[in-house]
Design a protein around this motif. Structure first.
Motif, PDB file in Angstrom:
ATOM      1  N   HIS A 387     -82.023  21.817 -11.867  1.00 47.02           N
ATOM      2  CA  HIS A 387     -82.939  20.666 -12.003  1.00 47.02           C
ATOM      3  C   HIS A 387     -82.653  19.677 -10.876  1.00 47.02           C
ATOM      4  O   HIS A 387     -82.129  18.580 -11.116  1.00 47.02           O
ATOM      5  N   PRO A 388     -82.982  20.063  -9.631  1.00 46.31           N
ATOM      6  CA  PRO A 388     -82.559  19.221  -8.500  1.00 46.31           C
ATOM      7  C   PRO A 388     -83.121  17.809  -8.535  1.00 46.31           C
ATOM      8  O   PRO A 388     -82.446  16.865  -8.135  1.00 46.31           O
ATOM      9  N   GLU A 389     -84.361  17.634  -9.030  1.00 44.89           N
ATOM     10  CA  GLU A 389     -84.901  16.272  -9.049  1.00 44.89           C
ATOM     11  C   GLU A 389     -84.164  15.426 -10.079  1.00 44.89           C
ATOM     12  O   GLU A 389     -83.749  14.285  -9.796  1.00 44.89           O
ATOM     13  N   ALA A 390     -83.978  15.965 -11.257  1.00 40.10           N
ATOM     14  CA  ALA A 390     -83.261  15.214 -12.294  1.00 40.10           C
ATOM     15  C   ALA A 390     -81.871  14.823 -11.775  1.00 40.10           C
ATOM     16  O   ALA A 390     -81.375  13.722 -12.039  1.00 40.10           O
ATOM     17  N   ALA A 391     -81.254  15.721 -11.013  1.00 41.89           N
ATOM     18  CA  ALA A 391     -79.897  15.461 -10.503  1.00 41.89           C
ATOM     19  C   ALA A 391     -79.867  14.301  -9.518  1.00 41.89           C
ATOM     20  O   ALA A 391     -78.816  13.681  -9.318  1.00 41.89           O
ATOM     21  N   ARG A 392     -81.003  13.967  -8.922  1.00 41.18           N
ATOM     22  CA  ARG A 392     -81.025  12.873  -7.933  1.00 41.18           C
ATOM     23  C   ARG A 392     -81.220  11.504  -8.587  1.00 41.18           C
ATOM     24  O   ARG A 392     -81.092  10.477  -7.933  1.00 41.18           O
ATOM     25  N   PHE A 393     -81.550  11.473  -9.867  1.00 42.66           N
ATOM     26  CA  PHE A 393     -81.724  10.166 -10.535  1.00 42.66           C
ATOM     27  C   PHE A 393     -80.382   9.430 -10.550  1.00 42.66           C
ATOM     28  O   PHE A 393     -79.342  10.044 -10.792  1.00 42.66           O
ATOM     29  N   PRO A 394     -80.404   8.117 -10.352  1.00 44.68           N
ATOM     30  CA  PRO A 394     -79.144   7.372 -10.433  1.00 44.68           C
ATOM     31  C   PRO A 394     -78.607   7.388 -11.863  1.00 44.68           C
ATOM     32  O   PRO A 394     -79.390   7.351 -12.822  1.00 44.68           O
ATOM     33  N   TYR A 395     -77.298   7.431 -11.987  1.00 43.55           N
ATOM     34  CA  TYR A 395     -76.652   7.379 -13.302  1.00 43.55           C
ATOM     35  C   TYR A 395     -76.325   5.917 -13.568  1.00 43.55           C
ATOM     36  O   TYR A 395     -75.413   5.348 -12.972  1.00 43.55           O
ATOM     37  N   LEU A 396     -77.113   5.283 -14.434  1.00 45.72           N
ATOM     38  CA  LEU A 396     -77.031   3.825 -14.593  1.00 45.72           C
ATOM     39  C   LEU A 396     -76.150   3.430 -15.771  1.00 45.72           C
ATOM     40  O   LEU A 396     -75.990   4.191 -16.727  1.00 45.72           O
ATOM     41  N   GLY A 397     -75.640   2.196 -15.697  1.00 46.41           N
ATOM     42  CA  GLY A 397     -74.853   1.663 -16.803  1.00 46.41           C
ATOM     43  C   GLY A 397     -75.746   1.081 -17.888  1.00 46.41           C
ATOM     44  O   GLY A 397     -76.980   1.127 -17.803  1.00 46.41           O
ATOM     45  N   ASP A 398     -75.103   0.475 -18.901  1.00 50.59           N
ATOM     46  CA  ASP A 398     -75.836  -0.046 -20.070  1.00 50.59           C
ATOM     47  C   ASP A 398     -76.892  -1.080 -19.704  1.00 50.59           C
ATOM     48  O   ASP A 398     -77.892  -1.231 -20.392  1.00 50.59           O
ATOM     49  N   GLY A 399     -76.633  -1.848 -18.636  1.00 53.96           N
ATOM     50  CA  GLY A 399     -77.561  -2.900 -18.229  1.00 53.96           C
ATOM     51  C   GLY A 399     -78.472  -2.441 -17.097  1.00 53.96           C
ATOM     52  O   GLY A 399     -78.987  -3.273 -16.345  1.00 53.96           O
ATOM     53  N   LEU A 400     -78.658  -1.133 -16.953  1.00 51.94           N
ATOM     54  CA  LEU A 400     -79.490  -0.512 -15.912  1.00 51.94           C
ATOM     55  C   LEU A 400     -78.944  -0.759 -14.506  1.00 51.94           C
ATOM     56  O   LEU A 400     -79.684  -0.732 -13.520  1.00 51.94           O
ATOM     57  N   GLU A 401     -77.648  -1.030 -14.419  1.00 56.98           N
ATOM     58  CA  GLU A 401     -77.053  -1.281 -13.106  1.00 56.98           C
ATOM     59  C   GLU A 401     -76.587   0.022 -12.451  1.00 56.98           C
ATOM     60  O   GLU A 401     -76.234   0.973 -13.137  1.00 56.98           O
ATOM     61  N   LEU A 402     -76.591   0.011 -11.111  1.00 56.04           N
ATOM     62  CA  LEU A 402     -76.072   1.160 -10.375  1.00 56.04           C
ATOM     63  C   LEU A 402     -74.569   1.239 -10.604  1.00 56.04           C
ATOM     64  O   LEU A 402     -73.902   0.211 -10.806  1.00 56.04           O
ATOM     65  N   ARG A 403     -74.049   2.451 -10.541  1.00 52.95           N
ATOM     66  CA  ARG A 403     -72.604   2.617 -10.738  1.00 52.95           C
ATOM     67  C   ARG A 403     -71.991   3.311  -9.539  1.00 52.95           C
ATOM     68  O   ARG A 403     -72.670   3.990  -8.774  1.00 52.95           O
ATOM     69  N   GLU A 404     -70.682   3.122  -9.402  1.00 53.16           N
ATOM     70  CA  GLU A 404     -69.982   3.691  -8.239  1.00 53.16           C
ATOM     71  C   GLU A 404     -69.598   5.143  -8.500  1.00 53.16           C
ATOM     72  O   GLU A 404     -69.147   5.498  -9.581  1.00 53.16           O
ATOM     73  N   ARG A 405     -69.739   5.929  -7.462  1.00 53.10           N
ATOM     74  CA  ARG A 405     -69.283   7.321  -7.555  1.00 53.10           C
ATOM     75  C   ARG A 405     -67.748   7.343  -7.652  1.00 53.10           C
ATOM     76  O   ARG A 405     -67.174   8.091  -8.426  1.00 53.10           O
ATOM     77  N   VAL A 406     -67.105   6.490  -6.834  1.00 55.86           N
ATOM     78  CA  VAL A 406     -65.637   6.383  -6.881  1.00 55.86           C
ATOM     79  C   VAL A 406     -65.312   4.979  -7.390  1.00 55.86           C
ATOM     80  O   VAL A 406     -65.645   3.993  -6.717  1.00 55.86           O
ATOM     81  N   PRO A 407     -64.704   4.878  -8.587  1.00 55.22           N
ATOM     82  CA  PRO A 407     -64.460   3.544  -9.145  1.00 55.22           C
ATOM     83  C   PRO A 407     -63.692   2.641  -8.174  1.00 55.22           C
ATOM     84  O   PRO A 407     -62.700   3.075  -7.575  1.00 55.22           O
ATOM     85  N   GLY A 408     -64.176   1.447  -7.967  1.00 59.64           N
ATOM     86  CA  GLY A 408     -63.514   0.473  -7.090  1.00 59.64           C
ATOM     87  C   GLY A 408     -63.961   0.535  -5.643  1.00 59.64           C
ATOM     88  O   GLY A 408     -63.655  -0.350  -4.841  1.00 59.64           O
ATOM     89  N   ALA A 409     -64.734   1.564  -5.279  1.00 60.63           N
ATOM     90  CA  ALA A 409     -65.101   1.735  -3.862  1.00 60.63           C
ATOM     91  C   ALA A 409     -66.172   0.727  -3.433  1.00 60.63           C
ATOM     92  O   ALA A 409     -66.204   0.308  -2.272  1.00 60.63           O
ATOM     93  N   MET A 410     -67.043   0.329  -4.321  1.00 64.76           N
ATOM     94  CA  MET A 410     -68.173  -0.536  -3.937  1.00 64.76           C
ATOM     95  C   MET A 410     -68.592  -1.374  -5.145  1.00 64.76           C
ATOM     96  O   MET A 410     -69.663  -1.168  -5.726  1.00 64.76           O
TER      97      MET A 410
END
Ligand code: FAD
Length: 484
Positions: A387-410
């Motif tokens: 499901h390549p398109e589904a895989a490109r969706f951002p994985y958002l937090g509870d408040g619809l915020e973007l999340r870091e791939r590596v915690p603390g990096a950004m």
């Protein structure tokens, strides 16, 4: 009919409704007092609490929800001119909305701001009863009415060209380009409400054609296709409405090429638009969300029957199921559409292949690109590959915020909240279609309000300790602070 013809009383009706809206909002104590604490950008100027990027249906409703919560230190910008935000008055080519007329959303629960109130103000209760589906341009005019009546401050002609973490802590720097030239603003929160296209881009299959293959969202001069042959690729509502528009403009022959063996038959998104699903979806674990969402995406959506009937009433309409395009070449008099079964000379070829979700490719987010967590990072590799398109969706937090791939990096990523179609895998369709809009805007605003408060909790504690209250001053029992 794309808009309702209204009589001479309509303007008076709308003026009366605008007064009713003002009364309703005043009764709801709107706007409430502003409560956020000032922040200063690295340039020494006051920072915004929220920058909303995009003022289509989602952006303006998000801004309204924030204003209802007393967050008024915000800017709402849209690169398009007033009235040209989103698809309604630009590339949408259906006569009516797909959605039923009774849906609410942009009103955020204020009865006088519903579409029904807007329509009845002009056409009366009988007009409402007789209305089938909402004419497309009525929806646009209604959204603009809500914007004006609710006092949502939109700046048109202003594009956000880049976002970046600001030097120092706690802010995002946004590069804006508008009528007064480029400027940089600093904001504590950014809401990306930049629409389906703003979730990624137009999906344009590599077919050749020397750049002459049109996308359904391109401006298209249909009048120039009079008497000609047109090929349209796709099975969506847009595909069918583009075919219908070409036929109505006098094209002699329009062939719709559908890769599937038949149209999708079931509108699963419509099924999923009940309160339990819309409110509960985000509470599901990853596995369950992935299964629901990939099923809905793969199922597709049938074109509305009204759109199909717009085509079938023309003798020049053809449809070829199970026949996708393998390429498009330039012929002597136009283009030649190639399929596994034949070659079709046409004057125009239109791909109605929709929009891709690929938020990390958005130019506005270039500074964050590699840091954004996506669903592809969360699911097994074979699922992401399936499901390549589904895989490109951002994985958002509870408040619809973007999340870091590596915690603390950004860490600044958590200051950017998505409020467009890109939310769908994480939260359901709360910022894509009308049914989820009210729930989504409320969830977003509540999260922003919570975060803005939490970030300043120590400053609020100081203010609480310094707070004075002269409640008892008119009585003999008031004790001044110094004497307590
Ligand atoms: C043809 C069509 C028909 C639809 N019909 C229905 C329907 O019947 N029922 C339904 O529920 N849903 C429908 N939808 C889905 C959905 O309701 C619409 O896509 C709706 O427009 C989504 O609102 P939005 O605010 O997310 O995006 P948009 O309305 O697209 O608004 C996004 C805005 O962001 C602005 N923008 C983007 N990038 C920037 C930037 N960098 N800086 C400044 N501004 C920016 C754009 O100019 C645009 O005005 C339809 C969608 C399409 C495409």
């Amino acid at each position: 009919m794309t808009r309702t013809e209204t009589g001479p009383g309509a303007a008076d009706g709308l003026a009366r409704l605008a007064r009713e809206v003002r009364r309703d909002l005043a009764r709801l104590n709107h706007p409430p007092a502003a409560w956020t604490l000032p922040a200063t950008g690295p340039d020494g100027r006051p920072a915004l609490d929220v920058l909303v990027v995009g003022a289509g249906m989602c952006g303006q409703t998000a801004a309204f929800a924030l204003l209802r919560e007393g967050v008024s230190n915000l800017r709402v910008v849209d690169r398009a001119a007033r009235g040209a935000e989103g698809p309604w008055g630009t590339f949408a080519r259906m006569e009516t909305l797909r959605s039923p007329k009774h849906l609410t959303g942009p009103d955020l629960g204020v009865p006088s701001l519903t579409f029904r109130a807007w329509f009845e103000a002009q056409a009366g209760e009988a007009g409402w009863r007789d209305l089938g589906k909402i004419p497309r341009l009525d929806w646009l005019r209604y959204l603009l009415f809500v914007r004006d009546a609710a006092g949502i401050p939109v700046e048109n002609g202003v594009a956000v060209t880049a976002l970046a973490p600001a030097a120092g802590d706690g802010l995002v720097a946004a590069a804006l380009d508008g009528p007064s030239g480029p400027e940089t603003v600093f904001a504590r929160k950014v809401v990306l409400a930049c629409g389906r296209e703003g979730s990624g881009g137009r999906r344009r299959p590599e077919l050749g054609g020397g750049g002459r293959v049109l996308h359904a969202a391109d401006p298209i001069d249909f009048a120039a296709l009079r008497g000609g042959r047109v090929a349209v690729l796709g099975a969506s509502a847009s595909a069918v409405d583009n075919a219908a528009t070409a036929l109505e403009a006098g094209a002699a022959e329009v062939t719709l090429f559908v890769r599937r063996r038949h149209f999708p038959q079931v509108n699963t998104s419509k099924w999923a638009s009940f309160p339990g699903f819309l409110r509960g979806y985000a509470g599901l674990d990853d596995d369950a969300r992935w299964r629901f969402a990939t099923h809905i995406l793969a199922a597709g959506t049938p074109p509305p029957h009204e759109s199909v009937l717009r085509c079938t009433r023309h003798p020049g309409f053809r449809i070829r199921f199970g026949e996708g395009w393998t390429g498009v070449s330039e012929g002597p008099d136009g283009l030649v559409v190639e399929t596994a079964r034949g070659r079709y000379p046409v004057e125009a070829a239109i791909v109605a292949t929709g929009f891709d979700v690929d938020l990390v490719q958005r130019p506005e987010l270039a500074a964050f690109r590699d840091a954004i967590l996506t669903w592809g990072d969360r699911v097994a590799p074979h699922e992401a590959a399936a499901h390549p398109e589904a895989a490109r969706f951002p994985y958002l937090g509870d408040g619809l915020e973007l999340r870091e791939r590596v915690p603390g990096a950004m860490p600044a990523l958590s200051r950017i909240h998505v409020f467009n179609w890109g939310v769908t895998l994480s939260h359901g369709a709360l910022a894509g279609d009308i049914p989820g809009l009210g729930i989504g805007a409320t969830r977003l605003a509540q999260a922003l309000v919570r975060d803005l408060f939490l970030a300043d909790a120590d400053r609020y504690a100081e203010r609480m300790r310094a707070h004075e209250d002269d409640e008892l001053a008119p009585t003999p029992y008031f004790v001044p602070r110094a004497e307590r």
